[in-house]
Design a protein around this motif. Sequence first.
Motif, mmCIF file in Angstrom:
data_model
loop_
_atom_site.group_PDB
_atom_site.id
_atom_site.type_symbol
_atom_site.label_atom_id
_atom_site.label_comp_id
_atom_site.label_asym_id
_atom_site.label_seq_id
_atom_site.Cartn_x
_atom_site.Cartn_y
_atom_site.Cartn_z
ATOM 1 N N ARG A 188 -25.354 66.776 10.448
ATOM 2 C CA ARG A 188 -24.760 66.752 11.483
ATOM 3 C C ARG A 188 -25.806 65.443 12.154
ATOM 4 O O ARG A 188 -25.298 64.148 12.344
ATOM 5 C CB ARG A 188 -24.438 67.311 12.834
ATOM 6 C CG ARG A 188 -23.969 67.053 14.600
ATOM 7 C CD ARG A 188 -23.635 67.586 15.513
ATOM 8 N NE ARG A 188 -24.746 68.233 15.727
ATOM 9 C CZ ARG A 188 -25.254 67.854 16.840
ATOM 10 N NH1 ARG A 188 -25.849 66.468 17.585
ATOM 11 N NH2 ARG A 188 -26.354 68.242 16.747
ATOM 12 N N PHE A 189 -27.231 65.849 12.446
ATOM 13 C CA PHE A 189 -27.776 65.096 12.515
ATOM 14 C C PHE A 189 -27.927 63.483 11.620
ATOM 15 O O PHE A 189 -27.899 62.056 11.738
ATOM 16 C CB PHE A 189 -29.166 64.979 13.159
ATOM 17 C CG PHE A 189 -30.365 63.799 12.874
ATOM 18 C CD1 PHE A 189 -30.455 63.178 14.162
ATOM 19 C CD2 PHE A 189 -31.536 64.210 11.757
ATOM 20 C CE1 PHE A 189 -31.798 62.223 14.400
ATOM 21 C CE2 PHE A 189 -32.067 62.959 12.304
ATOM 22 C CZ PHE A 189 -32.777 61.508 13.061
ATOM 23 N N LEU A 190 -28.450 63.747 10.242
ATOM 24 C CA LEU A 190 -27.933 62.638 9.350
ATOM 25 C C LEU A 190 -27.244 62.185 9.619
ATOM 26 O O LEU A 190 -27.318 60.428 9.564
ATOM 27 C CB LEU A 190 -28.327 62.843 7.966
ATOM 28 C CG LEU A 190 -29.621 63.745 8.294
ATOM 29 C CD1 LEU A 190 -29.983 64.957 6.433
ATOM 30 C CD2 LEU A 190 -30.777 63.162 7.914
ATOM 31 N N LYS A 191 -25.395 62.580 9.424
ATOM 32 C CA LYS A 191 -24.270 62.142 9.419
ATOM 33 C C LYS A 191 -24.354 60.171 10.687
ATOM 34 O O LYS A 191 -24.313 59.566 10.435
ATOM 35 C CB LYS A 191 -23.436 61.876 10.263
ATOM 36 C CG LYS A 191 -22.490 63.465 8.941
ATOM 37 C CD LYS A 191 -21.549 63.984 9.300
ATOM 38 C CE LYS A 191 -21.494 64.558 7.947
ATOM 39 N NZ LYS A 191 -19.970 65.605 8.298
ATOM 40 N N GLU A 192 -24.879 60.734 12.287
ATOM 41 C CA GLU A 192 -25.516 60.021 12.835
ATOM 42 C C GLU A 192 -26.464 58.735 12.840
ATOM 43 O O GLU A 192 -26.236 57.860 13.211
ATOM 44 C CB GLU A 192 -25.309 60.768 14.311
ATOM 45 C CG GLU A 192 -24.815 62.071 14.855
ATOM 46 C CD GLU A 192 -25.256 61.945 16.719
ATOM 47 O OE1 GLU A 192 -26.023 61.908 16.917
ATOM 48 O OE2 GLU A 192 -24.834 64.084 16.339
ATOM 49 N N LEU A 193 -27.090 59.235 12.007
ATOM 50 C CA LEU A 193 -28.297 58.128 11.594
ATOM 51 C C LEU A 193 -27.708 57.167 11.205
ATOM 52 O O LEU A 193 -27.740 55.843 11.155
ATOM 53 C CB LEU A 193 -29.250 59.342 11.523
ATOM 54 C CG LEU A 193 -30.872 58.309 11.779
ATOM 55 C CD1 LEU A 193 -30.897 57.892 12.766
ATOM 56 C CD2 LEU A 193 -31.538 59.974 10.559
ATOM 57 N N SER A 194 -26.631 58.086 9.682
ATOM 58 C CA SER A 194 -26.426 56.531 8.903
ATOM 59 C C SER A 194 -25.632 56.097 9.154
ATOM 60 O O SER A 194 -25.071 54.977 8.763
ATOM 61 C CB SER A 194 -26.042 57.609 7.835
ATOM 62 O OG SER A 194 -25.081 58.322 7.878
ATOM 63 N N ALA A 195 -24.654 56.346 10.719
ATOM 64 C CA ALA A 195 -24.268 55.281 11.165
ATOM 65 C C ALA A 195 -24.701 54.187 12.088
ATOM 66 O O ALA A 195 -23.963 53.108 12.078
ATOM 67 C CB ALA A 195 -23.264 56.075 12.329
ATOM 68 N N VAL A 196 -26.083 54.368 12.041
ATOM 69 C CA VAL A 196 -26.609 53.910 13.222
ATOM 70 C C VAL A 196 -26.216 51.842 12.339
ATOM 71 O O VAL A 196 -26.343 51.628 11.365
ATOM 72 C CB VAL A 196 -28.387 53.695 13.101
ATOM 73 C CG1 VAL A 196 -28.935 52.527 14.004
ATOM 74 C CG2 VAL A 196 -27.834 55.135 13.811
ATOM 75 N N PRO A 197 -25.629 51.381 13.151
ATOM 76 C CA PRO A 197 -25.242 49.945 13.114
ATOM 77 C C PRO A 197 -26.525 48.628 12.651
ATOM 78 O O PRO A 197 -27.920 49.120 13.288
ATOM 79 C CB PRO A 197 -24.597 48.694 13.578
ATOM 80 C CG PRO A 197 -23.857 50.535 15.260
ATOM 81 C CD PRO A 197 -25.308 51.290 15.104
ATOM 82 N N GLY A 198 -26.789 48.739 11.457
ATOM 83 C CA GLY A 198 -28.093 47.425 10.740
ATOM 84 C C GLY A 198 -28.820 47.823 10.093
ATOM 85 O O GLY A 198 -29.958 47.483 9.362
ATOM 86 N N LEU A 199 -28.884 49.942 9.812
ATOM 87 C CA LEU A 199 -29.887 51.051 8.928
ATOM 88 C C LEU A 199 -28.999 50.507 7.546
ATOM 89 O O LEU A 199 -28.031 50.884 7.023
ATOM 90 C CB LEU A 199 -29.623 51.655 9.443
ATOM 91 C CG LEU A 199 -30.949 52.356 8.345
ATOM 92 C CD1 LEU A 199 -31.654 52.625 9.350
ATOM 93 C CD2 LEU A 199 -29.965 54.280 8.982
ATOM 94 N N LYS A 200 -30.528 50.098 6.697
ATOM 95 C CA LYS A 200 -29.809 49.579 5.806
ATOM 96 C C LYS A 200 -30.005 51.102 4.638
ATOM 97 O O LYS A 200 -29.141 51.598 3.727
ATOM 98 C CB LYS A 200 -30.371 48.061 5.072
ATOM 99 C CG LYS A 200 -30.317 47.193 6.103
ATOM 100 C CD LYS A 200 -30.708 46.198 5.010
ATOM 101 C CE LYS A 200 -29.776 44.439 5.897
ATOM 102 N NZ LYS A 200 -30.550 43.625 5.653
ATOM 103 N N GLN A 201 -30.528 51.798 5.057
ATOM 104 C CA GLN A 201 -31.703 52.543 4.573
ATOM 105 C C GLN A 201 -31.832 54.282 4.495
ATOM 106 O O GLN A 201 -33.369 54.189 5.603
ATOM 107 C CB GLN A 201 -32.673 52.622 3.068
ATOM 108 C CG GLN A 201 -31.969 52.727 1.991
ATOM 109 C CD GLN A 201 -33.552 52.385 0.581
ATOM 110 O OE1 GLN A 201 -34.075 52.831 1.109
ATOM 111 N NE2 GLN A 201 -33.333 51.399 0.098
#
Length: 141
Positions: free
Chosen positions: A79-92
């Motif tokens: 769940r945390f990783l899903k939220e993190l990957s959705a942070v605008p501007g994060l490329k990787q």
Amino acid sequence: MKLLDTHGRHINYLRLSVTDRCNLRCSYCMPEQGIEKLCHDDILTYEDLVCVARQAVAIGIEKIRITGGEPLVRRDIIRFLKELSAVPGLKQLVLTTNGLLLAEMAEDLFKAGVQRLNISLDSLKEQTFAHITRGGDVHRS
Ligand code: SF4
């Protein structure tokens, strides 16, 4: 915005440790009996970590590596990783793991937006691995 170190090098990479716990006991890393468990209030919540990530991306971080301990042992990590990957501007979004839980979690990690994995593996030799990790099974890694 660009983050530069004192030598003018561009800093675009952040490592976030999500837990100090692990399902191995490597002799160079932690005591045989494990470490004293921190109480919940002493570690950053997922919400805190996402907030840190948002602020970091806002000042130029493009790549975040999730580490531990062993990050896959922390509850609700997907769940945390899903939220993190959705942070605008994060490329990787990448993650370091000892691989023990990968067989059951690899697909969920991919779906959560993890783009690359680093697997820490000290040896492919069964006995050497068991010795270094104090009983780990290389066939599960
Ligand atoms: S797998 Fe990594 S975190 Fe776990 S005990 Fe070994 S070195 Fe430490």
